[in-house]
Design a protein around this motif. Sequence first.
Motif, PDB file in Angstrom:
ATOM      1  N   GLY A   1       0.834  -1.191   0.000  1.00  0.00           N
ATOM      2  CA  GLY A   1       0.000   0.000   0.000  1.00  0.00           C
ATOM      3  C   GLY A   1       0.868   1.239   0.000  1.00  0.00           C
ATOM      4  N   PRO A   2       0.263   2.401   0.073  1.00  0.00           N
ATOM      5  CA  PRO A   2       1.011   3.660   0.009  1.00  0.00           C
ATOM      6  C   PRO A   2       2.014   3.860   1.148  1.00  0.00           C
ATOM      7  N   ARG A   3       1.844   3.157   2.252  1.00  0.00           N
ATOM      8  CA  ARG A   3       2.770   3.295   3.388  1.00  0.00           C
ATOM      9  C   ARG A   3       3.746   2.131   3.465  1.00  0.00           C
ATOM     10  N   THR A   4       3.922   1.406   2.335  1.00  0.00           N
ATOM     11  CA  THR A   4       4.823   0.260   2.294  1.00  0.00           C
ATOM     12  C   THR A   4       6.099   0.618   1.543  1.00  0.00           C
ATOM     13  N   VAL A   5       7.237   0.262   2.134  1.00  0.00           N
ATOM     14  CA  VAL A   5       8.533   0.362   1.474  1.00  0.00           C
ATOM     15  C   VAL A   5       9.026  -1.058   1.263  1.00  0.00           C
ATOM     16  N   VAL A   6       9.174  -1.451   0.011  1.00  0.00           N
ATOM     17  CA  VAL A   6       9.731  -2.754  -0.330  1.00  0.00           C
ATOM     18  C   VAL A   6      11.223  -2.534  -0.540  1.00  0.00           C
ATOM     19  N   ALA A   7      12.044  -3.197   0.285  1.00  0.00           N
ATOM     20  CA  ALA A   7      13.493  -2.994   0.220  1.00  0.00           C
ATOM     21  C   ALA A   7      14.173  -4.146  -0.501  1.00  0.00           C
ATOM     22  N   HIS A   8      15.205  -3.804  -1.230  1.00  0.00           N
ATOM     23  CA  HIS A   8      16.097  -4.714  -1.948  1.00  0.00           C
ATOM     24  C   HIS A   8      15.463  -5.253  -3.226  1.00  0.00           C
ATOM     25  N   ALA A   9      14.651  -6.277  -3.152  1.00  0.00           N
ATOM     26  CA  ALA A   9      13.958  -6.841  -4.316  1.00  0.00           C
ATOM     27  C   ALA A   9      14.895  -7.139  -5.480  1.00  0.00           C
TER      28      ALA A   9
ATOM     29  N   VAL B   1       5.267  -3.733 -11.254  1.00  0.00           N
ATOM     30  CA  VAL B   1       3.930  -3.209 -11.557  1.00  0.00           C
ATOM     31  C   VAL B   1       3.040  -3.315 -10.319  1.00  0.00           C
ATOM     32  N   ALA B   2       3.109  -4.431  -9.586  1.00  0.00           N
ATOM     33  CA  ALA B   2       2.295  -4.598  -8.371  1.00  0.00           C
ATOM     34  C   ALA B   2       2.671  -3.554  -7.321  1.00  0.00           C
ATOM     35  N   ILE B   3       3.956  -3.286  -7.180  1.00  0.00           N
ATOM     36  CA  ILE B   3       4.414  -2.261  -6.229  1.00  0.00           C
ATOM     37  C   ILE B   3       3.858  -0.898  -6.642  1.00  0.00           C
ATOM     38  N   ALA B   4       3.974  -0.582  -7.920  1.00  0.00           N
ATOM     39  CA  ALA B   4       3.488   0.707  -8.419  1.00  0.00           C
ATOM     40  C   ALA B   4       1.975   0.830  -8.282  1.00  0.00           C
ATOM     41  N   ASP B   5       1.257  -0.222  -8.660  1.00  0.00           N
ATOM     42  CA  ASP B   5      -0.206  -0.187  -8.578  1.00  0.00           C
ATOM     43  C   ASP B   5      -0.691   0.031  -7.150  1.00  0.00           C
ATOM     44  N   ALA B   6       0.065  -0.485  -6.176  1.00  0.00           N
ATOM     45  CA  ALA B   6      -0.316  -0.332  -4.772  1.00  0.00           C
ATOM     46  C   ALA B   6       0.082   1.030  -4.222  1.00  0.00           C
ATOM     47  N   GLY B   7       0.857   1.791  -4.988  1.00  0.00           N
ATOM     48  CA  GLY B   7       1.331   3.088  -4.499  1.00  0.00           C
ATOM     49  C   GLY B   7       2.455   2.933  -3.495  1.00  0.00           C
ATOM     50  N   ALA B   8       3.083   1.758  -3.459  1.00  0.00           N
ATOM     51  CA  ALA B   8       4.177   1.491  -2.532  1.00  0.00           C
ATOM     52  C   ALA B   8       5.481   2.074  -3.066  1.00  0.00           C
ATOM     53  N   THR B   9       6.501   2.038  -2.251  1.00  0.00           N
ATOM     54  CA  THR B   9       7.824   2.543  -2.605  1.00  0.00           C
ATOM     55  C   THR B   9       8.788   1.376  -2.708  1.00  0.00           C
TER      56      THR B   9
ATOM     57  N   LEU C   1       5.423   4.875  -8.890  1.00  0.00           N
ATOM     58  CA  LEU C   1       6.453   4.050  -8.273  1.00  0.00           C
ATOM     59  C   LEU C   1       7.601   4.953  -7.853  1.00  0.00           C
ATOM     60  N   SER C   2       7.860   5.008  -6.575  1.00  0.00           N
ATOM     61  CA  SER C   2       8.967   5.811  -6.085  1.00  0.00           C
ATOM     62  C   SER C   2      10.212   4.952  -6.063  1.00  0.00           C
ATOM     63  N   CYS C   3      11.293   5.466  -6.593  1.00  0.00           N
ATOM     64  CA  CYS C   3      12.532   4.712  -6.527  1.00  0.00           C
ATOM     65  C   CYS C   3      13.698   5.673  -6.621  1.00  0.00           C
ATOM     66  N   SER C   4      14.837   5.224  -6.159  1.00  0.00           N
ATOM     67  CA  SER C   4      16.049   6.018  -6.315  1.00  0.00           C
ATOM     68  C   SER C   4      17.209   5.079  -6.529  1.00  0.00           C
TER      69      SER C   4
END
Length: 170
Positions: free
Chosen positions: A86-94, A103-111, A146-149
Motif C-alpha cells: 500500500g502507500p505506506r509500504t517500502v519494499v526494500a532490496h527486491a 507493476v504490483a508495487i506501483a499499482d499499490a502506491g508502494a515505494t 512508483l517511487s525509486c532512487s
Amino acid sequence: GGIGTREILAAARFAGSHAAHPLLRGMVGLAGLADLPEEALDAAAELTQRVGLQACVGEDESDLARTFARWGRRPVEVLSASGLLGPRTVVAHAGTAVHAEGVAIADAGATLAITPRAAMLRGAPLPPPGGSMNLVRVHHLLGSSLSCSFSTVTSTSTSCTQKPCSSVSM
C-alpha cells in the motif's frame, strides 16, 4: 527465530508513540519472509495502513527460493496477497524482482528502495534497470506512482549519492 507477532506489535507501539515527533517515524519491519509465521503477516497487515511497513524481500536467489518454497509465490506476490502492499509500504532490496512485481508495487502506491551498496556488500543482485523489471520505464508508464532512487557508490566512499529515477539514463 525470525520476527514474530510480538515484535511486530512492539514496532507498531513504538511507531504510534512517536507519530507526532517532527523528526522520528517508526514503522513495522519484516525480514525473512520465508520464516515468518502466517500470524505475523496477519498482524503486520492490520497495522500497515496505520504505521507503515518496511519489508526486505527477494534479496538474493536463496531468499527467493526459500520464500517460494514456503508460500508458493514470489516475495512481492506474498506481500500483496497478505494485504501488505500500500502507500505506506517500502519494499526494500527486491534484487530478484521481475517486471510484474514492479507493476504490483506501483499499482499499490508502494515505494521500492533499491540499495546498491547493501547488495554489493552481500554479493546480491540488483533489479537491472534495463532488464526484466525496467524500473525507470515502470516509473514513467504508471504516472510516477512508483517511487525509486538509485545510489552511486564508489570504492573510496562510504556515502551514497542519491539520484531520482528521472535523472538515471538508460
